[in-house]
Enzyme design. Structure first.
Site, PDB file in Angstrom:
ATOM      1  N   HIS A   1       0.853  -1.188   0.000  1.00  0.00           N
ATOM      2  CA  HIS A   1       0.000   0.000   0.000  1.00  0.00           C
ATOM      3  C   HIS A   1       0.894   1.245   0.000  1.00  0.00           C
ATOM      4  O   HIS A   1       2.103   1.149   0.197  1.00  0.00           O
ATOM      5  CB  HIS A   1      -0.936   0.008   1.226  1.00  0.00           C
TER       6      HIS A   1
HETATM    7  C1  T46 Z   1       3.057   0.794   6.989  1.00  0.00           C
HETATM    8  C2  T46 Z   1       3.770  -0.463   7.325  1.00  0.00           C
HETATM    9  C3  T46 Z   1       5.235  -0.258   7.584  1.00  0.00           C
HETATM   10  C4  T46 Z   1      -4.425  -0.175  13.264  1.00  0.00           C
HETATM   11  O1  T46 Z   1      -5.567  -0.380  13.735  1.00  0.00           O
HETATM   12  N1  T46 Z   1      -3.709   0.876  13.719  1.00  0.00           N
HETATM   13  C5  T46 Z   1      -2.457   1.148  13.236  1.00  0.00           C
HETATM   14  O2  T46 Z   1      -1.820   2.115  13.679  1.00  0.00           O
HETATM   15  C6  T46 Z   1      -1.926   0.293  12.201  1.00  0.00           C
HETATM   16  C7  T46 Z   1      -0.557   0.570  11.624  1.00  0.00           C
HETATM   17  C8  T46 Z   1      -2.672  -0.767  11.769  1.00  0.00           C
HETATM   18  N2  T46 Z   1      -3.903  -1.005  12.307  1.00  0.00           N
HETATM   19  C9  T46 Z   1      -4.656  -2.168  11.876  1.00  0.00           C
HETATM   20  C10 T46 Z   1      -5.170  -2.127  10.441  1.00  0.00           C
HETATM   21  C11 T46 Z   1      -5.176  -3.593  10.041  1.00  0.00           C
HETATM   22  O3  T46 Z   1      -6.396  -4.174  10.443  1.00  0.00           O
HETATM   23  O4  T46 Z   1      -3.787  -3.310  11.946  1.00  0.00           O
HETATM   24  C12 T46 Z   1      -4.054  -4.212  10.891  1.00  0.00           C
HETATM   25  C13 T46 Z   1      -2.791  -4.489  10.084  1.00  0.00           C
HETATM   26  O5  T46 Z   1      -2.426  -3.297   9.357  1.00  0.00           O
HETATM   27  P1  T46 Z   1      -1.765  -3.352   7.903  1.00  0.00           P
HETATM   28  O6  T46 Z   1      -2.322  -4.487   7.131  1.00  0.00           O
HETATM   29  O7  T46 Z   1      -1.875  -2.002   7.283  1.00  0.00           O
HETATM   30  O8  T46 Z   1      -0.259  -3.686   8.290  1.00  0.00           O
HETATM   31  P2  T46 Z   1       1.053  -3.651   7.375  1.00  0.00           P
HETATM   32  O9  T46 Z   1       2.120  -4.338   8.145  1.00  0.00           O
HETATM   33  O10 T46 Z   1       0.764  -4.143   5.994  1.00  0.00           O
HETATM   34  O11 T46 Z   1       1.418  -2.079   7.246  1.00  0.00           O
HETATM   35  C14 T46 Z   1       1.783  -1.345   8.406  1.00  0.00           C
HETATM   36  C15 T46 Z   1       1.122   0.037   8.395  1.00  0.00           C
HETATM   37  O12 T46 Z   1      -0.303  -0.112   8.272  1.00  0.00           O
HETATM   38  C16 T46 Z   1       1.600   0.894   7.255  1.00  0.00           C
HETATM   39  O13 T46 Z   1       1.192   2.223   7.441  1.00  0.00           O
HETATM   40  O14 T46 Z   1       3.629   1.664   6.363  1.00  0.00           O
HETATM   41  O15 T46 Z   1       3.198  -1.184   8.441  1.00  0.00           O
END
Ligand code: T46
Length: 133
Positions: free
Chosen positions: A49
């Protein structure tokens, strides 16, 4: 200009171990509104993303991992291995993370609170957004 912008953090080491610190305006070029960390990481890659406005600094405080950054025209990769080095991830940058070591812990400092509306999770949509920047 490289997409990989690494910020070296100070290390205060002595016989007891090492300590690194981050100061807004000195080591981190944005105000920190949120901190989160990734751990217990397995073989599944993450990310895929971009963010419309969010800026972040990612520090692999333990172990190692690979980050790919893509600004819509170029892709570059970096392996993070040092707890005293942060990867600055500017806005409008597609990211993918993979190849996490078993002991990998990634600390992320973010410029804003969590907001799903700031995410672009579709690569074609990201390319259109990046073109308009
Ligand atoms: C990024 C990379 C390095 C939250 O509720 N609060 C938060 O602050 C974050 C970061 C995530 N979430 C929830 C949203 C999803 O349901 O945690 C779950 C996993 O998030 P995501 O699939 O976006 O995780 P990554 O590891 O793909 O990405 C994350 C960050 O979202 C993103 O901003 O740059 O780590």
């Amino acid at each position: 200009m490289s997409l990989i912008n690494l910020i070296d953090l100070p290390v205060y080491g002595d016989g007891r171990g090492d300590l690194s610190s981050l100061e807004v305006g000195k080591d981190v070029p944005f105000d920190i509104e949120r901190v989160y960390y990734l751990y217990n990481l397995g073989e599944s890659p993450r990310g895929f993303h971009a963010h419309r406005y969010l800026q972040q600094l990612a520090i692999c405080v333990n172990g190692h991992c690979k980050f790919l950054l893509d600004d819509g025209t170029r892709r570059e990769e970096v392996v993070l291995t040092k707890p005293n080095q942060g990867l600055l991830i500017r806005r409008a940058m597609w990211r993918e993370m993979r190849e996490f070591s078993n002991d990998c812990v990634i600390l992320v400092l973010a410029s804003a609170h969590y907001d799903e509306k700031d995410y672009i999770r579709n690569y074609s949509e990201f390319l259109s957004f990046a073109k308009g920047e």
